[in-house]
Design a protein around this motif. Sequence first.
Motif, mmCIF file in Angstrom:
data_model
loop_
_atom_site.group_PDB
_atom_site.id
_atom_site.type_symbol
_atom_site.label_atom_id
_atom_site.label_comp_id
_atom_site.label_asym_id
_atom_site.label_seq_id
_atom_site.Cartn_x
_atom_site.Cartn_y
_atom_site.Cartn_z
ATOM 1 N N LEU A 1 -2.707 -8.110 -6.078
ATOM 2 C CA LEU A 1 -2.223 -9.222 -5.255
ATOM 3 C C LEU A 1 -1.796 -8.682 -3.898
ATOM 4 O O LEU A 1 -1.187 -7.610 -3.815
ATOM 5 C CB LEU A 1 -1.044 -9.930 -5.930
ATOM 6 C CG LEU A 1 -1.241 -10.412 -7.366
ATOM 7 C CD1 LEU A 1 0.013 -11.134 -7.842
ATOM 8 C CD2 LEU A 1 -2.457 -11.301 -7.496
ATOM 9 N N SER A 2 -2.083 -9.430 -2.860
ATOM 10 C CA SER A 2 -1.726 -8.955 -1.525
ATOM 11 C C SER A 2 -0.218 -8.919 -1.306
ATOM 12 O O SER A 2 0.264 -8.183 -0.440
ATOM 13 C CB SER A 2 -2.414 -9.791 -0.446
ATOM 14 O OG SER A 2 -2.254 -11.183 -0.646
ATOM 15 N N ALA A 3 0.540 -9.657 -2.113
ATOM 16 C CA ALA A 3 2.000 -9.572 -2.021
ATOM 17 C C ALA A 3 2.501 -8.200 -2.470
ATOM 18 O O ALA A 3 3.583 -7.764 -2.061
ATOM 19 C CB ALA A 3 2.643 -10.668 -2.871
ATOM 20 N N TYR A 4 1.730 -7.530 -3.304
ATOM 21 C CA TYR A 4 2.093 -6.203 -3.805
ATOM 22 C C TYR A 4 1.326 -5.083 -3.101
ATOM 23 O O TYR A 4 1.724 -3.922 -3.198
ATOM 24 C CB TYR A 4 1.810 -6.121 -5.307
ATOM 25 C CG TYR A 4 2.824 -6.834 -6.169
ATOM 26 C CD1 TYR A 4 3.917 -6.159 -6.709
ATOM 27 C CD2 TYR A 4 2.702 -8.188 -6.455
ATOM 28 C CE1 TYR A 4 4.855 -6.808 -7.509
ATOM 29 C CE2 TYR A 4 3.626 -8.853 -7.248
ATOM 30 C CZ TYR A 4 4.703 -8.148 -7.770
ATOM 31 O OH TYR A 4 5.634 -8.800 -8.552
ATOM 32 N N ALA B 1 -8.139 -5.639 -0.655
ATOM 33 C CA ALA B 1 -9.402 -5.965 0.012
ATOM 34 C C ALA B 1 -9.589 -7.462 0.212
ATOM 35 O O ALA B 1 -10.616 -7.887 0.734
ATOM 36 C CB ALA B 1 -10.562 -5.396 -0.791
ATOM 37 N N TYR B 2 -8.617 -8.254 -0.177
ATOM 38 C CA TYR B 2 -8.669 -9.707 -0.037
ATOM 39 C C TYR B 2 -7.232 -10.204 0.003
ATOM 40 O O TYR B 2 -6.290 -9.429 -0.216
ATOM 41 C CB TYR B 2 -9.413 -10.340 -1.235
ATOM 42 C CG TYR B 2 -8.911 -9.812 -2.562
ATOM 43 C CD1 TYR B 2 -7.749 -10.313 -3.148
ATOM 44 C CD2 TYR B 2 -9.581 -8.771 -3.206
ATOM 45 C CE1 TYR B 2 -7.264 -9.805 -4.339
ATOM 46 C CE2 TYR B 2 -9.102 -8.262 -4.398
ATOM 47 C CZ TYR B 2 -7.947 -8.782 -4.962
ATOM 48 O OH TYR B 2 -7.457 -8.259 -6.140
ATOM 49 N N LYS B 3 -7.046 -11.470 0.262
ATOM 50 C CA LYS B 3 -5.718 -12.070 0.286
ATOM 51 C C LYS B 3 -5.539 -13.002 -0.904
ATOM 52 O O LYS B 3 -6.501 -13.647 -1.365
ATOM 53 C CB LYS B 3 -5.491 -12.842 1.587
ATOM 54 C CG LYS B 3 -5.524 -11.984 2.843
ATOM 55 C CD LYS B 3 -4.372 -10.993 2.874
ATOM 56 C CE LYS B 3 -4.367 -10.192 4.162
ATOM 57 N NZ LYS B 3 -3.284 -9.182 4.186
ATOM 58 N N THR B 4 -4.312 -13.069 -1.394
ATOM 59 C CA THR B 4 -3.948 -14.042 -2.433
ATOM 60 C C THR B 4 -2.823 -14.912 -1.868
ATOM 61 O O THR B 4 -1.654 -14.733 -2.199
ATOM 62 C CB THR B 4 -3.505 -13.332 -3.733
ATOM 63 O OG1 THR B 4 -2.525 -12.309 -3.415
ATOM 64 C CG2 THR B 4 -4.689 -12.670 -4.412
ATOM 65 N N PRO B 5 -3.161 -15.850 -0.995
ATOM 66 C CA PRO B 5 -2.138 -16.564 -0.215
ATOM 67 C C PRO B 5 -1.184 -17.406 -1.044
ATOM 68 O O PRO B 5 -0.004 -17.512 -0.697
ATOM 69 C CB PRO B 5 -2.972 -17.429 0.736
ATOM 70 C CG PRO B 5 -4.315 -17.553 0.088
ATOM 71 C CD PRO B 5 -4.528 -16.264 -0.623
#
Length: 523
Positions: free
Chosen positions: A36-39, A44-48
């Motif tokens: 997850l992009s929060a972690y 390589a991608y975003k998890t908004p």
Amino acid sequence: MLKLTTAIFLSLSAAAFAKLPNIVIIYADDLGYGDLSAYNQKAAYKTPRLDQMAAEGIRFTDAHSPSTICSPSRYGLFSGQQIYRSTGRGGGAFEGPGGPSYLKPGTMTLGGMLQKKGYRTAVFGKWHVGLTWLDKDGKRLGGGFDNSLLIDYEKSTPLIDGPNERGFDESFITPNCPTTDPLYVYIENGMVPKPANHRYNPENTPNPGGKWRWDNDAGWVAPDYQFVGVDELFYAKTKNFITQHRETRPEQPFFAVLSTQIAHAPVLPAEKFNGATEAGPRGDFVYQLDHIVGRTIDLMKELNIDDETIILFNADNGAEFMHVAWMREDHNHDASGGYRGMKRDAWEGGHRVPFIVRWPGRIPKGQVSDQMTNTTDIFATLASIVGFELPDEAATDSFDMLPAMIGTQDQAQSIRPHLLTQSFRGEFQIRQGDWKYLDHQGSGGNPYHSRLLSKYALEEKEPDAPGQLYNLKTDPGETTNLYYKEAEKRKELQALLEKLKKSGRSAPKKRKPIGMTNIPKVD
């Protein structure tokens, strides 16, 4: 398990129900700490939507699954206990008509506990804690794909140890991994609407990217079974339950578990998510999961129950080793988030997982907590919220994390004095503060001598040591085994591990719930 009869239901006041929040658990599969992009700022991608969920609630950075594979971890979620409480050792992942359930008769389950507090409970998606299937002679069948042909569905159903007999009022599940391990059937409220009646050929399933269909096993399948986009079905069932419940029983709180296939192999994102990211099929797959989380949050807002609903997001173990390797090689994405190991391994990458909780109006926004926690703790935490006093024999490995969530816990003080995990073969690991002891040699799971993983093998500094000891504060990558150099600390942790194994519990006795009246409201 106690069933909420019509008479009892009618006798409970709307005021009593109104004090309790709705609860949704979204339980991801094989999702690594770095997925997850929060972690992972280098993802390589975003998890908004999951990033939004973390910004609007609390994100735990030292959260762990009870096991490094799925079935034992799911037992931990539903029971609040490590798998050896059920088996006396470790626990494998079920295949075919494997069972009986790890959730034995008389075990208090998360659903059963919430039923006692007046909740209507439901689970949708992957079950995978074992089920009892019978042949024509009434004999219980063991696991394995071939035994699927021997099931007598009339004798086997309604299932004696399915979700509806383990604390859930409604269920729509698959017995095993939905697109990996046959038996490929849907089970609705203990019944199998359409039995498996033909042989499934994985070659007929799409293969995005040319390799991501890996681990899509042949086996016996029902005629209406879906492989691509199965999580869209699971979400639809969850949404339907919540929507209908709000229409017919708005005064009663609900509890729903959405147990996804994502991001377990094979990687089969729903068609509309193909190409959604620039990180290949698995990036698209995780983005689909992010979208499902977002739709769940949006649904709470549409139903005007957002402030009345607590949503918990967690995963059953780290990312699959093939996925970790391919994502590193193809997209410079580290699903393990910089930690050593992956699914099955006892090192941090095998069991350190995302854990995010959102509850508008009760959990302060934007919290990041380094409290050490385990999926088993969800049980005692929810019991604390709803005011249920757990008996000592229930949820024996579950600690109440609510003080950390609502911001009343001293950040410098750990709620947990220690933490147990178990790896692929059931071997134990124990944490105490920054110290971690592994009661075995090696990974506890994956073969690092193999061609694919050999590049990730580290030199063992103490190859003859029967166990491993690491200080995660100074060595988060678990590179330097201090088994001999810190013998006093190692002996201390060995003694603590044996004590906890023999005591029958790791959680404290006489746990007192906090209750809704003691949870402050926040802006």
